[in-house]
Scaffold this active site. Structure first.
Site, PDB file in Angstrom:
ATOM      1  N   PHE A 125       5.399 -30.621 -14.942  1.00  0.00           N
ATOM      2  CA  PHE A 125       6.486 -30.636 -15.920  1.00  0.00           C
ATOM      3  C   PHE A 125       6.139 -31.685 -16.986  1.00  0.00           C
ATOM      4  O   PHE A 125       5.668 -32.769 -16.652  1.00  0.00           O
ATOM      5  CB  PHE A 125       7.776 -31.010 -15.179  1.00  0.00           C
ATOM      6  N   ASP A 197       6.999 -34.863  -6.910  1.00  0.00           N
ATOM      7  CA  ASP A 197       8.185 -34.581  -7.718  1.00  0.00           C
ATOM      8  C   ASP A 197       8.809 -33.304  -7.159  1.00  0.00           C
ATOM      9  O   ASP A 197       8.263 -32.208  -7.310  1.00  0.00           O
ATOM     10  CB  ASP A 197       7.833 -34.410  -9.198  1.00  0.00           C
ATOM     11  N   TYR A 222      20.314 -32.101 -10.894  1.00  0.00           N
ATOM     12  CA  TYR A 222      21.142 -31.077 -11.552  1.00  0.00           C
ATOM     13  C   TYR A 222      20.567 -29.672 -11.482  1.00  0.00           C
ATOM     14  O   TYR A 222      21.063 -28.755 -12.110  1.00  0.00           O
ATOM     15  CB  TYR A 222      21.417 -31.461 -13.015  1.00  0.00           C
ATOM     16  N   LYS A 223      19.465 -29.462 -10.745  1.00  0.00           N
ATOM     17  CA  LYS A 223      18.912 -28.104 -10.657  1.00  0.00           C
ATOM     18  C   LYS A 223      19.584 -27.372  -9.496  1.00  0.00           C
ATOM     19  O   LYS A 223      20.773 -27.144  -9.553  1.00  0.00           O
ATOM     20  CB  LYS A 223      17.406 -28.194 -10.566  1.00  0.00           C
ATOM     21  N   ARG A 371      12.026 -16.890 -16.642  1.00  0.00           N
ATOM     22  CA  ARG A 371      12.182 -17.335 -15.254  1.00  0.00           C
ATOM     23  C   ARG A 371      13.532 -16.855 -14.707  1.00  0.00           C
ATOM     24  O   ARG A 371      14.540 -16.920 -15.392  1.00  0.00           O
ATOM     25  CB  ARG A 371      12.098 -18.855 -15.171  1.00  0.00           C
TER      26      ARG A 371
END
Ligand code: PLP
Length: 399
Positions: A125, A197, A222-223, A371
């Site tokens: 990321f 991560d 928050y995912k 996605r």
């Protein structure tokens, strides 16, 4: 439509389908839970309980009387059950994932002062690449960026030069999995510190941190955890490292006795060492609230359901427009994917907005990647069937 009947049959058979009612999805189909999921319907009541029932009547005393001060650990321990981490090893300090990663990577390099290299995967990321670059400059180390295959090879060939190696168990673009155990073991064999991560895995994939002997890990709140916009990130520090790890963000909340207000920093000898300053309490309350159903269900069932939904999506596409499967950018084998998959679709942003118009929320990565994330508790088979249908129509319309 037979797919819709089949979808309803599968939802009827799965007790987890009931959870969808708890979420305020406002009639939309959220296939972007790897970005930001919907809130649970009763979040506002929970926030009000804390604001009107604790903050208003007790003011600053609430830090001590209502468990606020312990919340970074309380939430951390709950999260630990999803991460395969025993109590007292996960902390939600109240920072962003980027800050938390900075803290962890710097601390990892400090554990190996004589080694010149910080190793990171090229597919990481972007913020991870930027932060790693900054840490390398700050500590005067060399940042080595390697593709997935090259990463393992570099560790095997030059591992004794590596201070810390950062990888992710799920590729944020393609959803492809990366096994934690062998890479961590390889790091240990050459004496490097392994840092993971977990942002795209947490809440949807078992990561077994204790069993895999991971050194340090961070992840996003928050995912799939659904902690809400900008929910704080977490850190994992195993007990064996807690008295030696030296975090650069040495704030007063990480002090052994924060309220003694001394001039010298003496770090706490447990996970509290990973704290920084006064945590964003209301955000922690939001994350805590979001965790309840996930913890109740448990990570293996969450993974099982997410996998079922993803497979069903591919089955639906196969039934109505099989050529779309040739555009799959993710592994076809569900064992090799995390909670999302990606399709290569020309003009991805146009298709994304066409889908949004039909109430299906997905996440495009221009130019040609879309996605689809299968969060286990608020996505149903029926929604997956509708989403697949909408996708076929949107792709048709784009021709
Ligand atoms: C989402 C994500 C982040 C987010 O970082 P923030 O600082 O919380 O914005 C970081 N790393 C990875 C791997 C992610 O997937």
């Amino acid at each position: 439509m037979p797919a819709l009947d089949e979808a309803r049959r599968r939802d009827d058979l799965d007790p987890l389908a009931q959870y969808a009612r708890q979420f305020a999805t406002e009639g939309s189909i959220h296939l972007n839970g790897n970005s930001l999921g919907p809130p649970r319907g009763n979040l506002a009541a929970e926030l009000d309980r804390v604001v009107s029932g604790q903050w208003a009547p007790r003011q600053v005393q609430a830090w001590f009387q209502d468990g606020w001060l312990e919340l970074p650990r309380t939430v951390g321990d709950k999260l630990g059950t999803l991460l395969g981490a025993g109590p007292g090893q996960v902390l939600v300090a109240g920072e962003t994932t980027s800050t938390t990663l900075f803290n962890a990577l710097t601390a990892a390099c400090r554990l190996r002062p004589d080694r010149p290299v910080l190793l990171i995967e090229a597919e990481s990321f972007p913020t991870d690449l930027y932060i790693a670059n900054s840490v390398a400059r700050l500590l005067d180390r060399e940042l080595v960026v390697e593709s997935r295959a090259g990463f393992d090879e570099y560790l095997r060939d030059n591992g004794t030069q590596v201070a810390a190696a950062l990888a992710a168990p799920v590729d944020f673009r393609t959803g492809e999995r990366r096994e934690i155990r062998p890479i961590t073991a390889l790091c240990h064999a050459v004496g490097a510190v392994s840092v993971w991560d977990l942002s795209h895995a947490t809440g949807v994939l078992p990561v077994d941190l204790d069993a895999n002997a991971v050194d340090l890990a961070v992840g996003c709140g928050y995912k799939y955890l659904g902690g809400g916009p900008g929910a704080p990130a977490f850190t994992y520090v195993p007990t064996r490292l807690q008295s030696t790890v030296d975090f650069p963000l040495a704030g007063w909340h990480g002090h052994a006795k924060p309220f003694a207000m001394t001039q010298t920093f003496i770090p706490a000898d447990d996970i509290d060492r990973a704290r920084t300053g006064t945590p964003p309490l209301l955000s922690l309350v939001g994350l805590n609230h979001a965790l309840a159903p996930l913890v109740e269900v448990g990570i293996h069932e969450l993974h099982r359901r997410s996998r079922d939904l993803g497979e069903f999506f591919l089955e639906c596409l196969d039934g109505s427009r099989p050529e779309l499967l040739d555009q799959l950018a993710s592994p076809r084998d569900a064992d090799r994917r995390g909670g999302h998959l990606a399709l290569r679709i020309p003009q991805a942003d146009k298709v994304e907005s066409a889908l949004a118009d039909s109430g299906v929320l997905v996440d495009a990565r221009p130019p040609d990647l879309i996605r689809f994330a299968f969060a286990p508790l608020y996505v149903t088979h029926e929604q997956v069937s509708r989403a697949a249908d909408a996708l076929c129509r949107a792709v048709e319309g784009g021709r």
